[in-house]
Design a protein around this motif. Structure first.
Motif, mmCIF file in Angstrom:
data_model
loop_
_atom_site.group_PDB
_atom_site.id
_atom_site.type_symbol
_atom_site.label_atom_id
_atom_site.label_comp_id
_atom_site.label_asym_id
_atom_site.label_seq_id
_atom_site.Cartn_x
_atom_site.Cartn_y
_atom_site.Cartn_z
ATOM 1 N N MET A 1 47.550 38.443 38.818
ATOM 2 C CA MET A 1 47.119 38.783 40.170
ATOM 3 C C MET A 1 46.615 37.528 40.869
ATOM 4 O O MET A 1 46.114 36.602 40.234
ATOM 5 N N ARG A 2 46.750 37.532 42.166
ATOM 6 C CA ARG A 2 46.259 36.400 42.941
ATOM 7 C C ARG A 2 45.419 36.903 44.112
ATOM 8 O O ARG A 2 45.610 38.020 44.606
ATOM 9 N N VAL A 3 44.484 36.074 44.557
ATOM 10 C CA VAL A 3 43.609 36.406 45.684
ATOM 11 C C VAL A 3 44.255 35.897 46.959
ATOM 12 O O VAL A 3 44.514 34.696 47.117
ATOM 13 N N ALA A 4 44.537 36.833 47.884
ATOM 14 C CA ALA A 4 45.169 36.463 49.149
ATOM 15 C C ALA A 4 44.149 36.182 50.233
ATOM 16 O O ALA A 4 44.417 35.392 51.153
ATOM 17 N N GLU A 5 42.989 36.808 50.155
ATOM 18 C CA GLU A 5 41.998 36.607 51.225
ATOM 19 C C GLU A 5 40.602 36.882 50.694
ATOM 20 O O GLU A 5 40.385 37.846 49.947
ATOM 21 N N ALA B 1 32.515 44.231 52.903
ATOM 22 C CA ALA B 1 33.653 43.297 52.901
ATOM 23 C C ALA B 1 34.553 43.548 51.690
ATOM 24 O O ALA B 1 34.121 44.052 50.648
ATOM 25 N N GLN B 2 35.809 43.168 51.850
ATOM 26 C CA GLN B 2 36.798 43.370 50.791
ATOM 27 C C GLN B 2 37.530 42.064 50.471
ATOM 28 O O GLN B 2 37.698 41.189 51.332
ATOM 29 N N ILE B 3 37.951 41.977 49.241
ATOM 30 C CA ILE B 3 38.748 40.850 48.770
ATOM 31 C C ILE B 3 40.183 41.356 48.603
ATOM 32 O O ILE B 3 40.414 42.359 47.912
ATOM 33 N N ILE B 4 41.126 40.709 49.263
ATOM 34 C CA ILE B 4 42.512 41.164 49.197
ATOM 35 C C ILE B 4 43.194 40.532 47.979
ATOM 36 O O ILE B 4 43.274 39.305 47.851
ATOM 37 N N VAL B 5 43.684 41.388 47.094
ATOM 38 C CA VAL B 5 44.298 40.961 45.842
ATOM 39 C C VAL B 5 45.745 41.443 45.809
ATOM 40 O O VAL B 5 46.024 42.615 46.115
ATOM 41 N N PRO C 1 48.003 47.636 39.655
ATOM 42 C CA PRO C 1 48.881 46.643 38.995
ATOM 43 C C PRO C 1 50.147 46.331 39.795
ATOM 44 O O PRO C 1 50.906 45.434 39.427
ATOM 45 N N THR C 2 50.393 47.084 40.855
ATOM 46 C CA THR C 2 51.517 46.795 41.747
ATOM 47 C C THR C 2 51.007 46.752 43.179
ATOM 48 O O THR C 2 50.035 47.425 43.530
ATOM 49 N N GLY C 3 51.630 45.949 44.014
ATOM 50 C CA GLY C 3 51.283 45.928 45.430
ATOM 51 C C GLY C 3 50.005 45.174 45.727
ATOM 52 O O GLY C 3 49.641 44.214 45.040
ATOM 53 N N THR C 4 49.311 45.639 46.761
ATOM 54 C CA THR C 4 48.116 44.962 47.278
ATOM 55 C C THR C 4 46.902 45.865 47.120
ATOM 56 O O THR C 4 46.971 47.080 47.322
ATOM 57 N N THR C 5 45.763 45.278 46.774
ATOM 58 C CA THR C 5 44.504 46.017 46.610
ATOM 59 C C THR C 5 43.430 45.392 47.485
ATOM 60 O O THR C 5 43.276 44.163 47.514
ATOM 61 N N ALA C 6 42.704 46.243 48.187
ATOM 62 C CA ALA C 6 41.502 45.796 48.900
ATOM 63 C C ALA C 6 40.315 46.046 47.962
ATOM 64 O O ALA C 6 39.827 47.165 47.828
ATOM 65 N N LEU C 7 39.886 44.999 47.291
ATOM 66 C CA LEU C 7 38.858 45.097 46.254
ATOM 67 C C LEU C 7 37.475 44.971 46.891
ATOM 68 O O LEU C 7 37.193 43.962 47.551
ATOM 69 N N PRO C 8 36.592 45.961 46.747
ATOM 70 C CA PRO C 8 35.248 45.844 47.327
ATOM 71 C C PRO C 8 34.508 44.630 46.773
ATOM 72 O O PRO C 8 34.496 44.401 45.565
ATOM 73 N N ALA C 9 33.907 43.859 47.660
ATOM 74 C CA ALA C 9 33.168 42.657 47.243
ATOM 75 C C ALA C 9 31.750 43.067 46.844
ATOM 76 O O ALA C 9 30.765 42.724 47.495
ATOM 77 N N LEU C 10 31.651 43.791 45.760
ATOM 78 C CA LEU C 10 30.360 44.319 45.314
ATOM 79 C C LEU C 10 29.472 43.216 44.762
ATOM 80 O O LEU C 10 29.948 42.292 44.092
#
Length: 625
Positions: free
Chosen positions: A549-553, A616-620, A497-506
């Motif tokens: 949250m927003r998607v950065a990449e 691959a990861q989705i940057i959130v 909920p804070t900062g940046t997350t590399a979310l697995p693109a499952l």
């Protein structure tokens, strides 16, 4: 490994090396244990009965080697064989001898007999050596006589050396001169046969100090490594005839067998439906006792006894299923096969772990094979252990081959809804079709409620997710067709909920494209042939993020085609709804079960790209306030 070396201990060999020499460093010292000397002598009578004298010396090089050699087993069938332990002792690293006492020799039940009364004659004579430590040797001299041959009037023997250094091994076969011995050797060196006094003596020598590591996913060592097959059969046609003669059984046409077959198939519309009904009945009602064919006389039990007992080995399954098919007029033929990870047969016929060790059913009217011992395999398919292998048709005596491929498809849909604090709810649906469907269905058919919960937890854990879920399925009592499972639950800390997350693109939990790719890439390079099983995979996921949250990449799309693979991935982000959709498809077509090291090298560029994409990861990021 061969039946002999897996289930019968190395026998005692004459002490040809001074005790002090064993304490010196050896080139094989890094291996847990070593075969120092190994001599096996078989004396075969005209009727095929055999006496066997075995002498072996084994050395423990490491602590793991102590466990390997401190207890040895002699396999035998009590109804036809007799075993004597002539001498057994250990010699410790200081040269002191420790004899095995009578209470350290005992018979135990062969575990694979599974308590079935008609298989209680399968025994292991266990020899437990005292005072075994690093640097010790164990010495075992045993004699076994087998009054009833596996095949009347014939003899055969298969061996491969196993995964330990062998300093000196000798196999001796003494046969009547009128009964020639045929051999297929790889690594074993044959001496010139010597004939005298109406008998011929055949000797094979073997030595190997260095052993190569078995690579992950590699096929059986006997497929490419050292092994020896000897047989008195000149060809496979005569070998098939011997089984055909022994399998003759008048009880196969018993009225009770006919009545059962006709009752079970009364509502079936055609022959194929009848064959499927009878197959399903046998695989679900006749317990399989996994005693490999050829360890004892190769004769099925009477069909009526198998039916009454409701259990049997592979010979018994084929005999009963064949009798039921005969009763409704469906042609069938026993088919001898090598079960396991060996995809070729020796040039001379015989029973053994890397030769013929199993039997299944061939249905010529449907041009298909069936293995009713595989209770988790749907009619029309085979277990992987039977696929792409030579098989010997018993009635015709002809060599055939099981199919190289069979259909497999997997469709997955994953929905993840992320809450503002980073936890999520999820729903995961996956459908298996083809040969894997019944495997999955039976796995869950037999699972208790607690086991289902564990399966659900494992599927999250193996995907590196933390959470909880409940598993539901389509009808587990069905015996054919696709099978679907649904897993619903919650996930912890999917996004911080804070900062940046590399979310697995499952796009799937464990078992999908990512898992298959990792399995194919289990080795960085390959020198051995390996198992390659294809299939079609279709996966789609949708991840819904909160407005906080927003998607950065988002990863780039990928599309590639290579010799074996067609792969495509797509990543779509909708800023208005804050939804990411990921789709992946993979069509892997090898056209065979066994791939070569050259195949692996050719596929590496594509596999590495696919693996990178599945990781691959989705940057959130948290939206600015």
């Amino acid at each position: 490994m061969s039946r002999f070396f897996r289930q019968i201990p190395y026998a005692l060999a004459s002490c040809l090396v001074a005790l002090g020499a064993w304490a010196a460093p050896a080139p094989d010292a890094d291996e847990p244990s070593t075969v120092v000397s190994d001599v096996h002598e078989f004396v075969v009578a005209d009727d095929g009965s055999v006496s066997e004298d075995d002498r072996t010396v084994l050395r423990a090089n490491t602590a793991a080697g102590v466990d390997e050699i401190a207890q040895r087993y002699v396999w035998y069938d009590r109804s036809v064989s007799k075993v004597d332990i002539v001498e057994a002792y250990s010699v410790d690293a200081n040269g002191a001898r420790h004899d095995v006492s009578s209470d350290q020799i005992r018979d135990i039940q062969e575990p694979r007999s599974a308590g079935a009364p008609t298989f209680q004659d399968a025994k292991l004579r266990a020899v437990i050596f005292p005072a075994v430590g690093v640097g010790s040797t164990v010495h075992l001299h045993s004699r076994k006589s087998q009054a009833s041959p596996v095949i009347p009037g014939q003899f055969g023997y298969y061996v491969e050396p196993g995964q330990r250094p062998v300093l000196d091994q000798q196999l001796v076969f003494d046969l009547p001169a009128a009964k020639p011995l045929y051999a297929d050797t790889r690594g074993y060196v044959a001496r010139a046969p010597v004939t005298a006094n109406g008998r011929t003596r055949y000797v094979f020598d073997y030595r190997r100090e260095q052993i190569a590591r078995i690579e992950s996913g590699s096929v059986g060592y006997a497929q490419y490594g050292d092994r020896l097959m000897v047989s008195t059969f000149p060809d496979y046609a005569s070998f098939a005839a011997s089984y055909r003669a022994s399998a003759a059984d008048a009880s196969a046409s018993d009225p009770a067998v006919r009545a059962l077959a006709q009752t079970l198939t009364a509502n079936d519309a055609d022959a194929r439906a009848k064959a499927r009904t009878l197959y399903d009945w046998v695989r679900r009602n006749i317990r399989y006792v996994a005693m490999f064919i050829g360890q004892s006389p190769a004769v099925p039990h009477r069909v009526t006894d198998v039916l009454a007992n409701r259990y049997g080995d592979c010979k018994d399954h084929v005999a009963l299923y064949g009798a039921l098919l005969d009763a409704v007029g469906i042609r069938n033929e026993p088919a001898l096969i090598g079960l396991g990870s060996v995809y070729s047969l020796p040039s001379v016929p015989g029973y053994g772990a890397g030769a013929i060790n199993h039997i299944i059913t061939y249905l010529p009217d449907f041009a298909m094979f069936a293995d009713s011992t595989a209770s988790s395999v749907e009619f029309g398919f085979l277990p992987l252990a039977d696929m792409d292998r030579p098989t010997l048709l018993v009635d015709s005596g002809a060599l055939s081959r099981t199919p190289a491929t069979q259909p497999l498809s997997r469709t997955a849909r994953l929905q993840i809804d992320v809450a503002p604090q980073g936890e999520a709810t999820f729903a995961y649906w996956v459908q298996d079709a083809g040969w894997s469907a019944e495997l999955e269905r039976m796995n869950l058919r037999l699972a208790s409620a607690q086991r289902r919960d564990q399966i659900a937890a494992d599927r999250l854990r193996f995907t590196n997710l933390r959470g909880a879920g409940a598993l539901t399925t389509t009808d587990v009592d069905a015996t054919s067709g696709p099978f679907a499972t649904t897993l619903r639950g919650t996930l912890d800390d999917v996004v911080w909920p804070t900062g940046t997350t590399a979310l697995p693109a499952l796009t799937s939990l464990s078992g999908g494209i990512a898992t298959q790719t990792r399995n194919w890439l289990a080795e960085r390079s390959r020198t051995q042939p390996y198992l390659c099983v294809g299939g079609a995979y279709d996966e789609v996921s949708q991840i819904v993020l909160p407005k906080t949250m927003r998607v950065a990449e988002v990863p780039d799309d990928l599309e590639l085609t290579s010799g074996f693979f067609r792969y495509r991935s797509r990543y779509v982000f909708d800023p208005a709804s804050n939804v990411i959709q990921v789709s992946r498809t993979l069509d892997a077509r090898f056209g065979k079960q066994v791939c070569s090291p050259d195949d692996f090298e050719a596929s590496l560029p594509a596999l590495r790209k696919i693996e990178r994409d599945t990781q691959a990861q989705i940057i959130v990021k948290v939206s600015a306030q």
